[in-house]
Design an enzyme around this catalytic site. Structure first.
Site, mmCIF file in Angstrom:
data_model
loop_
_atom_site.group_PDB
_atom_site.id
_atom_site.type_symbol
_atom_site.label_atom_id
_atom_site.label_comp_id
_atom_site.label_asym_id
_atom_site.label_seq_id
_atom_site.Cartn_x
_atom_site.Cartn_y
_atom_site.Cartn_z
ATOM 1 N N GLU A 46 0.833 -1.206 0.000
ATOM 2 C CA GLU A 46 0.000 0.000 0.000
ATOM 3 C C GLU A 46 0.869 1.258 0.000
ATOM 4 O O GLU A 46 0.527 2.261 -0.648
ATOM 5 C CB GLU A 46 -0.931 -0.022 1.212
ATOM 6 C CG GLU A 46 -2.035 -1.069 1.097
ATOM 7 C CD GLU A 46 -2.848 -1.211 2.366
ATOM 8 O OE1 GLU A 46 -2.562 -0.465 3.343
ATOM 9 O OE2 GLU A 46 -3.762 -2.063 2.404
ATOM 10 N N ALA A 56 2.072 1.782 -3.505
ATOM 11 C CA ALA A 56 0.996 2.323 -4.343
ATOM 12 C C ALA A 56 0.779 3.810 -4.070
ATOM 13 O O ALA A 56 0.584 4.602 -5.008
ATOM 14 C CB ALA A 56 -0.295 1.538 -4.107
ATOM 15 N N ASP A 57 0.814 4.200 -2.803
ATOM 16 C CA ASP A 57 0.670 5.625 -2.457
ATOM 17 C C ASP A 57 1.799 6.451 -3.061
ATOM 18 O O ASP A 57 1.578 7.572 -3.543
ATOM 19 C CB ASP A 57 0.669 5.799 -0.933
ATOM 20 C CG ASP A 57 -0.629 5.347 -0.289
ATOM 21 O OD1 ASP A 57 -1.642 5.210 -1.017
ATOM 22 O OD2 ASP A 57 -0.638 5.112 0.934
ATOM 23 N N LEU A 58 2.995 5.897 -3.031
ATOM 24 C CA LEU A 58 4.153 6.597 -3.587
ATOM 25 C C LEU A 58 3.999 6.799 -5.096
ATOM 26 O O LEU A 58 4.239 7.893 -5.618
ATOM 27 C CB LEU A 58 5.424 5.801 -3.286
ATOM 28 C CG LEU A 58 6.731 6.338 -3.870
ATOM 29 C CD1 LEU A 58 7.047 7.724 -3.322
ATOM 30 C CD2 LEU A 58 7.879 5.370 -3.557
#
Length: 393
Positions: A347, A350-352
């Site tokens: 996660e 993915a945020d990065l």
């Protein structure tokens, strides 16, 4: 009574309208995504032989890399063949002892796939997102992946370095190889590239390591738990590379400090370095030497492979079978689980990527200095050749 009924009906209509609008927006975005060419999310790493019989090719590619081993280009391939042939039997034996090959491809493909699933939901404006893996020294090599991306009609791609800490010899090498494949396979620039070239303090990375450390500490007896020494172990670098001003040691240290801050500095800790080879001076202190020195002096010791995003030979063989397995203090030693399929980590990745895509930044502000300091026979002369005009954010 009538006014209350009218207000209730009005509220119901507004909620219904909002639900319909949101539903239409999601449907519209999904339909648009189906029409768009995919955004490639390319996890770049050194790779490893998935099968024992791929070991020679892996070693040859590694020792032939002038960014990693900067020697005379005239002799490098000849020397690489000799060293690879000499070392292959020993390294093949090590891969057999950890199950018949490196798990790095399996984990990289899993991580890339899961990241893209999340991005399709959280970043619909760049959907669909298609996962790829591009290894520097093992299958799938960068050239193979690039050819597949062209076949898939990818127009935009993020080169996502799986070295959270930048070194010219690792991430720099992957970028130089990407440039060579752009020239060879995509001279018309069908694919527009950007790169995530470092992420040492990424929140998901720090949190995932902290969770794994906390979990492993529970395996030590309660009376000694707070006394367990945390040994953060990263792949070492030759000192001649460090002395060029390479960013790697400082960025690894930044990760370690942020993790310890997350853990409230509850345990004593040190940053140590592993995997050094040959007679040249390397960055120390060395993991194995510190472990043996501390063995009789501490109640417990945990190894944390801090520079790796998944298991591979340096964790499964060098630490598990070597440093721990061969130590007379092995009963005091444990290794923290690698990140592998950790959901917090995925996660965070993915945020990065989402933040990167939305920023429109092509590469970090540090990258030009990294390339100015790096040594190579065939470097990218101008990063804008690979990534276009840099727009700082």
């Amino acid at each position: 009574m009538l006014s209350r009924t009218i207000r209730t009906q009005g509220s119901f209509l507004r909620r219904s309208q909002l639900t319909i609008t949101r539903s239409f927006s999601v449907t519209f975005n999904m339909q648009n995504a189906q029409k768009r060419s995919p955004t490639g999310i390319v996890l770049m790493n050194m790779g490893g032989p998935s099968k024992v019989e791929e070991t020679y090719d892996f070693l040859y590619q590694l020792f032939a890399d002038n960014d990693l081993i900067p020697i005379s280009a005239k002799y490098q391939k000849t020397i690489a063949k000799y060293i690879a042939k000499f070392r292959t039997p020993k390294i093949e034996k090590q891969y057999r002892e950890i199950g018949g090959g490196s798990p790095i491809r399996k984990w990289s493909e899993y991580q890339a796939t899961e990241v893209c699933k999340i991005l399709d939901k959280t970043c619909p404006e760049t959907a669909p997102h298609k996962p790829y893996v591009a290894f520097r020294y093992a299958k799938p090599l960068t050239a193979e992946t690039y050819k597949q991306m062209l076949k898939d009609g990818v127009k935009k791609a993020v080169a996502f370095s799986q070295y959270p800490h930048f070194s010219y010899s690792t991430t720099g090498s992957s970028i130089n190889e990407l440039w060579r494949q752009i020239k060879a396979l995509d001279s018309e620039r069908s694919i527009s590239w950007s790169v995530i070239d470092r992420w040492p303090t990424n929140e998901g990375l720090i949190k995932a390591f902290s969770e794994n450390i906390t979990k492993k500490l529970q395996e030590f007896p309660q009376p000694v738990r707070d006394k367990v020494v945390l040994l953060f172990s990263a792949h070492s670098l030759p000192m001649d590379v460090v002395n060029t001003g390479d960013a790697y040691p400082a960025e690894v240290a930044a990760t370690v400090y942020n993790i310890m801050q997350k853990l409230k500095f509850k345990n004593p800790y040190r940053l140590v370095w592993q995997s050094q080879v040959g007679p040249k001076p390397w960055l120390g202190a060395q993991t194995a030497e510190i472990a043996e020195f501390l063995g009789p002096k501490v109640d417990g010791l945990m190894f944390i492979p801090i520079a790796f995003t998944s298991d591979h030979i340096e964790t499964l063989h060098e630490i598990d079978l070597g440093v721990i397995g061969e130590s007379e203090y092995k009963d005091k030693f444990k290794r923290c689980e690698s990140l592998n399929g950790n959901q917090t980590f995925i996660e965070g990745m993915a945020d990065l990527v989402k933040s990167h895509l939305q920023s429109n930044q092509l590469y970090s502000n540090q990258l030009p200095l990294d390339f100015a300091l790096g040594k190579s026979n065939d470097p990218v002369k101008d990063l804008s050749l690979v990534f276009g005009n840099h727009e700082s954010t």
